[in-house]
Design an enzyme around this catalytic site. Structure first.
Site, PDB file in Angstrom:
ATOM      1  N   ASN A 152      -3.740   0.070  -1.110  1.00 39.08           N
ATOM      2  CA  ASN A 152      -3.092  -1.182  -1.495  1.00 39.08           C
ATOM      3  C   ASN A 152      -2.862  -2.415  -0.713  1.00 39.08           C
ATOM      4  OD1 ASN A 152      -1.439   0.047  -0.173  1.00 39.08           O
ATOM      5  ND2 ASN A 152       0.361  -0.010  -1.328  1.00 39.08           N
ATOM      6  N   CYS A 283       4.126   0.565  -2.460  1.00 42.11           N
ATOM      7  CA  CYS A 283       4.789   1.950  -2.348  1.00 42.11           C
ATOM      8  C   CYS A 283       6.271   1.712  -2.260  1.00 42.11           C
ATOM      9  CB  CYS A 283       4.401   2.630  -1.053  1.00 42.11           C
ATOM     10  SG  CYS A 283       5.046   1.243   0.487  1.00 42.11           S
TER      11      CYS A 283
END
Ligand code: NAD
Length: 485
Positions: A152, A283
């Site tokens: 990411n 996250c």
């Protein structure tokens, strides 16, 4: 192929290829087209990377910290000068909108390099008086560290690990996610251009097997992983065999608690940022949004209206807010969760499926579910996509118990105008990183990391130094040795 790197790996200051490694095709998530192909590291490549890191580390550790800092500062400057080019590459690699990559990737990486460059010379030991004799401590580097990244934030993750590791005199072998290998190679180039000696930051490609082989190599002193909890459990167990230090930045299912006295527009803004930034692939996302019942419907109206006004589109267009998720596989996972939300009785407020009109791109509509119950799958499992679950609550004790009920503890947020309550809440929430009246801001100065299953160790801030150094304690005898025999 429009983003083909010069070679798959970067070892000992130069690009290196070994086409014997399994081919990995890199897709642009917005279109599904193949933009690059790299090869997974063979045992010979891993050997070269580890050996060159081992050979380079001692000289680097022996340099003055200001000198190490100067090189890292120069690298930060190079990243800033190339921010646009690096951001465009990061957008191709991840599908994240350029609007985000321009400010959150190489820019955050540059800040990490600057921060630890400045901190390096200020790291000292202590002197401990012992009444005549004395002791002192030295903070030493660990040696060769392995960094393993998620897909990411490829550049940010590499810099958050490499900057403190290098500043404190370590070498690093870094393995990016097999889905996003491109920008880390460019980071290695920038570091070498800034004057970093060859071998101190090596990049090797590959999936879990390559990561696993690096983690268990006897030359490795420490492993820092950013990834999912199941991967963290495997890597932590493997590192334990060699009593290697670890930093584990893992997944979560973080609570974001909105009280009825909160500034509602700010709270909605926090919830949207905490669920839809990077198409939800963050996250720390506050994916369980607990809203006090009195403002629930107003919250949902505003959240839906602002979500429906978001621009989904070409990530290279700077007006785009929402791009695709990383892969077809991830899109299927997210769509599966959306189906489970529907099937288990949550109320779909907006979104709810694949976005049409983007050809083969992996686009999922930003989705909000209301009437979510704690037992539902979407309220318990990390989705890692643009899906917000809204849960109603009545009082403080109840929401704390529900927020803490999961085994994760990465992050938590509170929106309220009652500051005493905000601090009381934060004291009770089980999370490594908390936000009061903000969400998902991660300035370099602030330690970052998780509690419970979400991780061990901290990145950023002074705290990171402890995770890349070890203390040597030295006792100095000033008088005769008092031996009874
Ligand atoms: P993942 O766990 O699938 O992979 C992470 C990395 O570990 C990849 O580079 C992968 O190749 C490697 N890997 C996989 N198996 C391995 C093994 N057995 N040994 C060594 N390495 C191995 O995670 P992902 O899908 O790439 O990323 C998403 C996850 O990462 C989410 O759970 C997210 O919450 C988490 N994440 C955490 C943070 C944080 O800072 N806490 C930041 C970003 C992402």
């Amino acid at each position: 192929m429009k983003a083909q790197p010069r070679a798959s790996h970067f070892i000992d200051g130069a690009y290196v290829e070994d086409a014997d490694g399994a081919a990995i095709d890199i897709l642009y998530p917005a279109t599904g087209e193949t933009i690059a192909r790299v090869h997974a590291a063979t045992p010979a490549i891993m050997e070269r990377a580890l050996e060159s890191a081992r050979a380079a580390q001692a000289d680097w550790a022996a340099r003055r910290p200001v000198e190490r800092g100067r090189i890292l500062s120069r690298a930060a400057q190079i990243l800033r000068e190339r921010n646009r080019e690096l951001s465009e590459l990061e957008t191709l690699d991840t599908g994240k909108p350029l609007q985000e990559t321009l400010v959150a990737d190489a820019a955050s990486g540059a800040e990490a390099l600057e921060y630890f460059a400045g901190l390096a010379p200020a790291i000292t030991g202590e002197t401990i008086p012992l009444g005549g004799d004395f002791a002192y401590t030295i903070r030493e580097p660990l040696g060769v560290c392995v960094g393993i990244g998620a897909w990411n934030y490829p550049t940010q993750i590499a810099c958050w690990k490499a900057a403190p590791a290098l500043a404190t005199g370590n070498a690093m072998v870094f393995k990016p996610s097999e889905l996003t290998p491109l920008c880390t190679l460019r980071l290695a180039e920038c570091l070498v251009e800034a004057g970093l000696p060859a071998g101190l930051f090596n990049v090797v490609q590959g999936a879990g097997a390559v990561g696993g082989a690096l983690v268990s190599d006897p030359r490795v002193a420490k492993v820092s992983l950013t990834g999912s909890v199941p991967t963290g459990q495997k890597v932590y167990a493997s590192a334990a065999e060699g009593i290697r230090g670890v930093t584990m930045e893992l997944g979560g299912k973080s609570p974001l608690v909105i009280f009825d006295d909160a500034d509602l527009e700010d709270a909605v803004g926090g919830a949207l940022l905490g669920n839809f930034y990077s198409a939800g692939q963050v996250c720390t996302n506050g994916t369980r949004v607990f809203v006090q019942r009195g403002v629930l419907e107003r919250f949902l109206d505003r959240a839906a209206a602002r979500t429906e006004a978001m621009v989904m589109g070409d990530p290279m267009d700077e007006a785009t807010h929402i791009g695709p998720v990383i892969s077809a596989e991830q899109m299927e996972i997210v769509l599966g969760y959306i189906e489970s939300g529907r099937a288990e009785g949550a109320r779909l407020v907006t979104g709810g499926g694949r976005a049409e009109g983007f050809g083969a791109g992996f686009y999922v509509r930003p989705t909000i579910f209301a009437d979510v119950a704690d037992e539902m799958t979407i309220a318990r499992e990390e989705i890692f996509g643009p899906v917000m679950s809204v849960l109603a609550f009545d009082d403080e004790d109840e929401v704390v118990a529900r927020a803490n009920a999961l085994p994760y503890g990465l992050a938590a947020g509170v929106f309220t105008r009652d500051l005493a309550r905000a601090h009381r809440m934060v004291a009770r929430l089980q999370a490594g990183t908390c936000w009061i009246n903000s969400y998902n801001l991660t300035p370099l100065e602030m330690p970052f990391g998780g509690a419970k299953l979400s991780g061990v160790g901290r990145e950023n801030g002074h705290a990171a130094i402890e995770h890349y150094t070890q203390i040597k304690a030295v006792h100095v005898g000033m008088g005769p040795v008092d031996a009874p025999y």
